[in-house]
Scaffold this motif. Structure first.
Motif, mmCIF file in Angstrom:
data_model
loop_
_atom_site.group_PDB
_atom_site.id
_atom_site.type_symbol
_atom_site.label_atom_id
_atom_site.label_comp_id
_atom_site.label_asym_id
_atom_site.label_seq_id
_atom_site.Cartn_x
_atom_site.Cartn_y
_atom_site.Cartn_z
ATOM 1 N N PHE A 160 3.409 -2.569 2.070
ATOM 2 C CA PHE A 160 3.392 -3.567 2.809
ATOM 3 C C PHE A 160 2.973 -3.259 4.533
ATOM 4 C CE2 PHE A 160 5.885 -4.607 -0.852
ATOM 5 C CZ PHE A 160 5.674 -6.042 -1.253
ATOM 6 N N LYS A 161 2.636 -4.383 5.212
ATOM 7 C CA LYS A 161 2.494 -4.108 6.657
ATOM 8 C C LYS A 161 3.443 -4.135 7.588
ATOM 9 C CE LYS A 161 -2.293 -6.288 6.301
ATOM 10 N NZ LYS A 161 -3.237 -7.396 6.817
ATOM 11 N N LYS A 162 3.357 -4.167 8.648
ATOM 12 C CA LYS A 162 4.573 -4.268 9.624
ATOM 13 C C LYS A 162 5.292 -5.411 9.654
ATOM 14 C CE LYS A 162 3.562 -0.292 12.720
ATOM 15 N NZ LYS A 162 3.178 0.092 13.992
ATOM 16 N N ASN A 163 4.318 -6.637 9.695
ATOM 17 C CA ASN A 163 4.794 -8.031 9.598
ATOM 18 C C ASN A 163 5.476 -8.466 8.308
ATOM 19 O OD1 ASN A 163 2.374 -8.157 8.237
ATOM 20 N ND2 ASN A 163 1.549 -9.447 9.530
ATOM 21 N N GLY A 164 5.267 -7.688 7.092
ATOM 22 C CA GLY A 164 5.925 -7.801 5.803
ATOM 23 C C GLY A 164 4.834 -8.408 4.925
ATOM 24 N N ARG A 165 3.570 -8.527 5.100
ATOM 25 C CA ARG A 165 2.608 -8.939 4.353
ATOM 26 C C ARG A 165 2.134 -7.711 3.567
ATOM 27 N NH1 ARG A 165 -1.396 -12.833 8.037
ATOM 28 N NH2 ARG A 165 0.361 -14.474 8.733
ATOM 29 N N LYS A 166 1.543 -8.197 2.102
ATOM 30 C CA LYS A 166 1.014 -7.273 1.377
ATOM 31 C C LYS A 166 -0.306 -6.518 1.859
ATOM 32 C CE LYS A 166 -1.253 -10.632 -1.319
ATOM 33 N NZ LYS A 166 -1.437 -11.436 -2.638
ATOM 34 N N LEU A 167 -0.240 -5.104 1.452
ATOM 35 C CA LEU A 167 -1.307 -4.310 1.586
ATOM 36 C C LEU A 167 -2.219 -4.250 0.393
ATOM 37 C CD1 LEU A 167 -0.092 -1.437 4.009
ATOM 38 C CD2 LEU A 167 -1.760 -2.886 4.493
ATOM 39 N N PRO A 168 -3.421 -3.936 0.460
ATOM 40 C CA PRO A 168 -4.281 -3.745 -1.051
ATOM 41 C C PRO A 168 -3.601 -2.314 -1.300
ATOM 42 C CG PRO A 168 -5.171 -3.204 1.113
ATOM 43 C CD PRO A 168 -4.106 -3.930 1.716
ATOM 44 N N GLY A 169 -3.960 -2.027 -2.832
ATOM 45 C CA GLY A 169 -3.339 -0.852 -3.355
ATOM 46 C C GLY A 169 -4.030 0.486 -2.928
ATOM 47 N N PHE A 170 -5.389 0.348 -2.757
ATOM 48 C CA PHE A 170 -5.767 1.790 -2.272
ATOM 49 C C PHE A 170 -5.498 1.856 -0.833
ATOM 50 C CE2 PHE A 170 -8.691 -1.945 -2.493
ATOM 51 C CZ PHE A 170 -9.226 -1.823 -1.129
ATOM 52 N N ARG A 172 -6.861 2.631 2.743
ATOM 53 C CA ARG A 172 -8.071 2.960 3.486
ATOM 54 C C ARG A 172 -8.544 4.301 4.288
ATOM 55 N NH1 ARG A 172 -8.605 -3.333 5.886
ATOM 56 N NH2 ARG A 172 -8.581 -4.044 3.819
ATOM 57 N N PRO A 173 -9.321 4.916 4.356
ATOM 58 C CA PRO A 173 -9.659 6.041 4.963
ATOM 59 C C PRO A 173 -9.524 5.785 6.503
ATOM 60 C CG PRO A 173 -11.576 5.829 3.988
ATOM 61 C CD PRO A 173 -10.660 4.767 3.654
ATOM 62 N N GLY A 174 -9.041 6.902 7.474
ATOM 63 C CA GLY A 174 -9.025 6.544 8.566
ATOM 64 C C GLY A 174 -7.937 5.687 9.350
ATOM 65 N N LYS A 175 -7.142 5.094 8.444
ATOM 66 C CA LYS A 175 -6.005 4.268 8.839
ATOM 67 C C LYS A 175 -4.631 4.906 8.269
ATOM 68 C CE LYS A 175 -8.329 -0.079 9.569
ATOM 69 N NZ LYS A 175 -8.131 -1.511 9.236
ATOM 70 N N ASN A 176 -3.823 4.984 9.175
ATOM 71 C CA ASN A 176 -2.423 5.488 8.801
ATOM 72 C C ASN A 176 -1.474 4.620 8.037
ATOM 73 O OD1 ASN A 176 -0.252 7.204 8.519
ATOM 74 N ND2 ASN A 176 0.356 7.144 10.788
ATOM 75 N N HIS A 177 -1.853 4.221 6.761
ATOM 76 C CA HIS A 177 -1.141 3.385 5.996
ATOM 77 C C HIS A 177 -0.292 4.038 5.059
ATOM 78 C CE1 HIS A 177 -2.424 -0.125 8.074
ATOM 79 N NE2 HIS A 177 -3.605 -0.214 7.711
ATOM 80 N N GLU A 178 -0.470 5.066 4.759
ATOM 81 C CA GLU A 178 0.625 5.797 3.857
ATOM 82 C C GLU A 178 2.011 5.710 4.081
ATOM 83 O OE1 GLU A 178 -0.314 10.130 3.870
ATOM 84 O OE2 GLU A 178 -2.246 10.040 3.386
ATOM 85 N N ARG A 179 2.548 5.741 5.320
ATOM 86 C CA ARG A 179 3.973 5.429 5.488
ATOM 87 C C ARG A 179 4.334 3.957 4.993
ATOM 88 N NH1 ARG A 179 5.450 3.191 10.529
ATOM 89 N NH2 ARG A 179 7.415 4.680 10.345
ATOM 90 N N CYS A 180 3.167 3.156 5.043
ATOM 91 C CA CYS A 180 3.596 1.774 4.557
ATOM 92 C C CYS A 180 3.858 1.543 3.101
ATOM 93 C CB CYS A 180 2.549 0.700 5.186
ATOM 94 S SG CYS A 180 2.353 0.519 6.961
ATOM 95 N N HIS A 181 3.493 2.605 2.320
ATOM 96 C CA HIS A 181 3.485 2.649 0.711
ATOM 97 C C HIS A 181 4.860 3.357 0.554
ATOM 98 C CE1 HIS A 181 -0.589 1.013 0.010
ATOM 99 N NE2 HIS A 181 -0.860 1.630 0.977
ATOM 100 N N HIS A 182 5.576 3.577 1.329
ATOM 101 C CA HIS A 182 7.031 4.300 1.023
ATOM 102 C C HIS A 182 8.427 3.297 0.946
ATOM 103 C CE1 HIS A 182 5.108 8.333 2.756
ATOM 104 N NE2 HIS A 182 4.409 7.953 1.662
ATOM 105 N N PHE A 183 9.085 3.529 0.228
ATOM 106 C CA PHE A 183 10.214 2.710 -0.055
ATOM 107 C C PHE A 183 11.390 3.420 -0.258
ATOM 108 C CE2 PHE A 183 6.331 0.422 -1.568
ATOM 109 C CZ PHE A 183 6.745 -0.855 -0.981
ATOM 110 N N GLU A 184 12.567 2.876 -0.005
ATOM 111 C CA GLU A 184 13.985 3.171 -0.338
ATOM 112 C C GLU A 184 14.575 2.048 -1.275
ATOM 113 O OE1 GLU A 184 16.600 3.832 2.870
ATOM 114 O OE2 GLU A 184 15.558 5.259 3.857
#
Length: 251
Positions: A160-170, A172-184
């Motif tokens: 999910f993004k910072k605003n809470g909207r969903k992200l695509p499953g893959f 994307r290269p060049g964008k730091n979205h790895e931490r957005c796929h982490h959960f507790e």
């Protein structure tokens, strides 16, 4: 003569040991011959009904800093903008065969799934065309966060993004979205504790659950303000003028 006697005793002892070993081997062979293992019944036991583990809990996203909620079926039925204990944030995590799991809403029993394009979608049940689109594998990162990857496509994961909207499953290269796929994952354990407490690991000043209940049940004592002494003092002071002799006249 002594050497011959020692050799004869050694031969007798060795022969006894050999006889004992032979008897043990004969008994073991009889036990193994009586044991039968049906290979035909093995697949039935493995493919039969298996008990699944159902857990209740909350999913906290690292980017949005809020909890995941499953609201309604469709593409807009999931986001990460909820607060704990409200707005459909209580989820049900069910383990299935193969070490995978499924994520559902506790209030509506809706499934969290992926569509063909790799986008999150809420469904009433797993579709027949994509039977494993709602099955995830739970992985643990080096920092202690959980990731949920699709069963058939390990490169797709829930995010999910910072605003809470969903992200695509893959990712994307060049964008730091790895931490957005982490959960507790915060699991709610509703089972009663039957094992003894480890007093060495408990923090100082820990209050046990039973003691908390007893403290709440205890009735508060009424604060009775005793004015007996004050009243006595006042009475004595008031009664003194009656005992005194005003103007020297006895009463």
């Amino acid at each position: 003569m002594r050497k011959s006697a020692h050799s004869f005793s050694f031969i007798c002892r060795s022969s006894k040991l050999l006889l004992i070993l032979l008897l043990c081997l004969v008994n073991f062979s009889q036990v193994v011959s009586g044991f039968k293992f049906d290979l035909q019944k093995l697949p039935e036991t493995l493919n039969g009904p298996q008990t699944s583990l159902v857990r209740k809990g909350y999913l906290w996203n690292l980017c949005s800093k809020k909890f995941v909620r499953i609201k309604k079926p469709g593409s807009r039925g999931v986001d990460a903008t909820g607060t704990k204990g409200k707005d459909f944030t209580l989820l049900k995590v069910t383990s299935i065969d193969g070490g995978f799991l499924r994520i559902q809403g506790m209030d509506n029993n809706l499934f969290l799934c992926f569509n063909k394009k790799g986008k999150l979608r809420i469904r009433n049940r797993p579709p027949r065309s994509l039977p494993h689109s709602c099955d995830f594998s739970q992985n643990l990162t080096t920092l202690g966060y959980h990731t949920f990857k699709l069963r058939d496509r390990p490169d797709w994961s829930v995010g999910f993004k910072k605003n809470g909207r969903k992200l695509p499953g893959f990712i994307r290269p060049g964008k730091n979205h790895e931490r957005c796929h982490h959960f507790e994952l915060e699991i709610i354990d509703l089972r009663v504790r039957t094992q003894p407490y480890d007093f060495d690991k408990l923090p100082p000043g820990y209050v046990f659950p039973n003691e908390r209940k007893n403290k709440n049940k205890q009735k508060r004592r009424r604060k009775i303000r005793h004015k007996r002494r004050k009243n006595l003092r006042r009475g004595r002071l008031r009664g003194r003028h009656l005992l005194e002799k005003p103007n020297g006249i006895d009463r």
